[in-house]
Design an enzyme around this catalytic site. Structure first.
Site, PDB file in Angstrom:
ATOM      1  N   GLU A 191       0.816  -1.284   0.138  1.00  0.00           N
ATOM      2  CA  GLU A 191      -0.009  -0.193  -0.013  1.00  0.00           C
ATOM      3  C   GLU A 191       0.865   1.310   0.025  1.00  0.00           C
ATOM      4  O   GLU A 191       0.444   2.235  -0.735  1.00  0.00           O
ATOM      5  CB  GLU A 191      -1.092   0.003   1.212  1.00  0.00           C
ATOM      6  N   TRP A 219       1.786   2.079  -3.545  1.00  0.00           N
ATOM      7  CA  TRP A 219       0.675   2.726  -4.299  1.00  0.00           C
ATOM      8  C   TRP A 219       0.797   4.371  -3.871  1.00  0.00           C
ATOM      9  O   TRP A 219       0.695   5.207  -4.962  1.00  0.00           O
ATOM     10  CB  TRP A 219      -0.875   2.460  -3.633  1.00  0.00           C
ATOM     11  N   TRP A 227     -19.919  14.228 -20.297  1.00  0.00           N
ATOM     12  CA  TRP A 227     -20.557  14.725 -18.879  1.00  0.00           C
ATOM     13  C   TRP A 227     -21.946  15.460 -19.105  1.00  0.00           C
ATOM     14  O   TRP A 227     -21.826  16.545 -19.785  1.00  0.00           O
ATOM     15  CB  TRP A 227     -19.574  15.516 -18.060  1.00  0.00           C
ATOM     16  N   ASN A 241     -10.711   3.535   2.986  1.00  0.00           N
ATOM     17  CA  ASN A 241     -10.473   3.342   1.733  1.00  0.00           C
ATOM     18  C   ASN A 241     -11.624   2.749   0.930  1.00  0.00           C
ATOM     19  O   ASN A 241     -11.768   3.176  -0.394  1.00  0.00           O
ATOM     20  CB  ASN A 241      -8.974   2.564   1.528  1.00  0.00           C
ATOM     21  N   TRP A 286     -15.358  13.629 -12.172  1.00  0.00           N
ATOM     22  CA  TRP A 286     -14.371  13.243 -11.042  1.00  0.00           C
ATOM     23  C   TRP A 286     -13.863  14.616 -10.560  1.00  0.00           C
ATOM     24  O   TRP A 286     -13.438  14.626  -9.478  1.00  0.00           O
ATOM     25  CB  TRP A 286     -13.354  12.264 -11.457  1.00  0.00           C
ATOM     26  N   TRP A 300      -8.770   9.550  -7.619  1.00  0.00           N
ATOM     27  CA  TRP A 300      -9.963   9.869  -8.407  1.00  0.00           C
ATOM     28  C   TRP A 300      -9.804   9.534  -9.819  1.00  0.00           C
ATOM     29  O   TRP A 300     -11.057   8.774 -10.327  1.00  0.00           O
ATOM     30  CB  TRP A 300     -10.309  11.348  -8.221  1.00  0.00           C
TER      31      TRP A 300
END
Ligand code: FAD
Length: 449
Positions: free
Chosen positions: A271, A274, A302, A338, A356, A379
């Protein structure tokens, strides 16, 4: 005669494992620590509300740690390039040290400052402290940067391991007459009228000593459950270290080596990988918060923004239990688990069909761990437009996610109990219909690719 050394602290609000501070101490002259609140330099993103709250308390804690060791923290506000130069001049400093930053506008400021200070005969040095592997050191076989996580992390693990953390200084030879400092209270970082920070005060204790305690506590117990229960928001199985890493109260090196020393690792260290991947992606793509990483997503049709839907999402009034619980956890405590971040973000993008970037902005304002890399990176990952992203057509069903990861309903009961005590609430949009509409819209992206 040589003048004092300035340590310009930024996202590294700690005494332990701080290479810039260590270099200043080793230089043997008086040490001045400086923090600059920079909301003016071009492109530097002003901090969100929750981040300002954290910063205030973390600076308070840092100032007191420095005072106990004989040094003080000078606070100044303004465009960093000018302010650091002025402070160096006021202090007659002959060296300025800092730990490196990796965002585009931040690098522009730091490079310009380095040139200007050196032109004035001031010694300048910068250090690696906030990521385990610096972005230019991790490359594919052809010298490019990675866009997929697994080969990225494998390449990191083949590099020499992260250095061992530097010990904490017990004494610092501070400058007896440091340059004038502004008062932290005058910066207005804390909310008032209304004071919305009660939930943050209840949940968090910013500052390096609390961060170190949390790391020890996590490694001594909660990590046992990490692999099994890290996806369950009510389990308390994750480290809660993200704001501490965001503000640099702990270095990733300390987390890395203490985890290994405790005989742990694997999933948890992946992690941290990441986090590295997000920072490396930002380094190579400085517009991460404003532009789709995959440009074919620019064709995404959109629909016109529905402010009523966006507001319902902000306030946790979507009628979807796990989303409402997460959005209220966020508003109340500056944090969201998360798994729930992924579900709430997917709901915004793929059921409310809201770009987003609107979600990213809200998280930027409300998360205590909001950072310039991880927030837009994740995101874009959820939206499908990012690096190694979840495919757009994989739409989370928030009710199934709740059944799977909050089976006993403990998380929803804590943050959005009305979902358990009434007839099922009506979602503000029909999940199946909006999912279809999202997939139709996505067809434009694939057609234009
Ligand atoms: P742990 O599970 O204990 O993980 C340990 C550490 O690894 C974390 O503290 C964090 O530094 C890092 N980490 C874990 N997962 C990720 C990830 N997906 N991306 C980057 N680093 C990770 N994290 C932030 O630190 N800042 C953000 O602004 C942020 N925004 C996010 C936005 C969305 C839409 C999503 C889906 C995720 C976001 N994350 C962000 C990632 C992740 O949710 C948090 O890092 C994690 O929930 C923090 O809890 P923890 O410290 O208990 O995590």
């Amino acid at each position: 005669m040589s003048g004092p050394s300035i340590v310009w602290l930024r996202d590294d609000l700690r005494l332990a494992d701080n290479p810039a501070l260590r270099a200043a101490i080793d230089r043997g002259e008086r040490v001045i620590c400086l923090y600059v609140l920079d909301e003016e330099s071009a492109g530097i993103r002003p901090l969100g509300g929750a981040a300002r709250w954290w910063l205030h308390h973390s600076l308070e804690s840092l100032a007191s740690g420095l005072r106990e060791r004989g040094a003080s923290l000078v606070l100044r506000r303004g465009p960093a390039e000018r302010v650091v130069r002025e402070t160096a001049r006021d202090a007659a400093a002959s060296a300025v040290f800092w730990n490196r930053r990796y965002g585009g506008p931040e690098r522009t400021v730091d490079t310009a400052l380095k040139t200007a200070l050196r032109a004035n005969g001031v010694e300048v040095a910068s250090f690696a402290a906030s990521v385990l592997f610096e972005p230019w050191t991790v490359k594919t076989g052809t010298g490019a940067h990675f866009s997929v996580y697994t080969p990225f992390w494998n390449a990191c693990l083949r590099l020499p391991p992260p250095r061992h953390p530097l010990s904490e200084p017990h004494e610092i030879a501070g400058e007896p007459r440091p340059p004038a400092s502004e008062a932290l209270q005058d910066w207005g970082l804390l909310p008032h009228r209304p004071d919305w920070a009660a939930g943050l005060r209840e949940r968090w204790e910013p500052g390096e000593p609390a961060a170190r305690r949390r790391l020890r506590e996590f490694l001594a117990s909660d990590i046992e459950e990490y692999d099994r229960a890290r996806d369950e928001p009510a389990a308390g199985a994750t480290s809660l270290l993200s704001p501490r890493l965001r503000w640099g109260e702990l270095s990733p090196h300390t987390v890395w080596h203490e985890t290994i020393a405790a005989g742990r690792g694997g999933r948890f260290l992946a992690e941290l990988g990441w986090r590295e991947f997000a920072w490396h992606t930002l380094f190579h793509f400085p517009d991460l918060a404003s532009k789709n990483l995959r440009p074919q997503f620019d064709a995404f049709p959109w629909p016109p923004l529905r402010p009523d839907l966006l507001r319902a999402w902000h306030e946790g009034r979507t009628g979807v239990a796990l989303v409402d619980a997460g959005m209220r956890e966020l508003w109340s405590s500056g944090f969201m688990h998360n798994r729930v971040r992924m579900v709430a973000a997917s709901f915004l993008v793929k059921n409310l069909l809201i770009d987003w970037r609107h979600g990213e902005e809200w998280f930027w304002d409300t998360l205590v761990d909001a950072d310039a890399a991880s927030n837009p990176f994740n995101w874009q990952w959820v939206a499908g437009s990012g690096a190694d992203a979840a495919p757009y057509f994989r739409v989370f069903n928030p009710d199934l996610q709740a059944k799977k990861f909050d089976a006993g309903g403990r998380y929803v009961a804590k943050w959005a109990p009305e979902h358990l005590s009434h007839e099922p609430l009506e979602p503000i949009v029909n999940l199946a219909e909006t999912r279809r509409a999202a997939l139709d819209a996505y067809a434009h992206v694939t057609r234009s690719a």
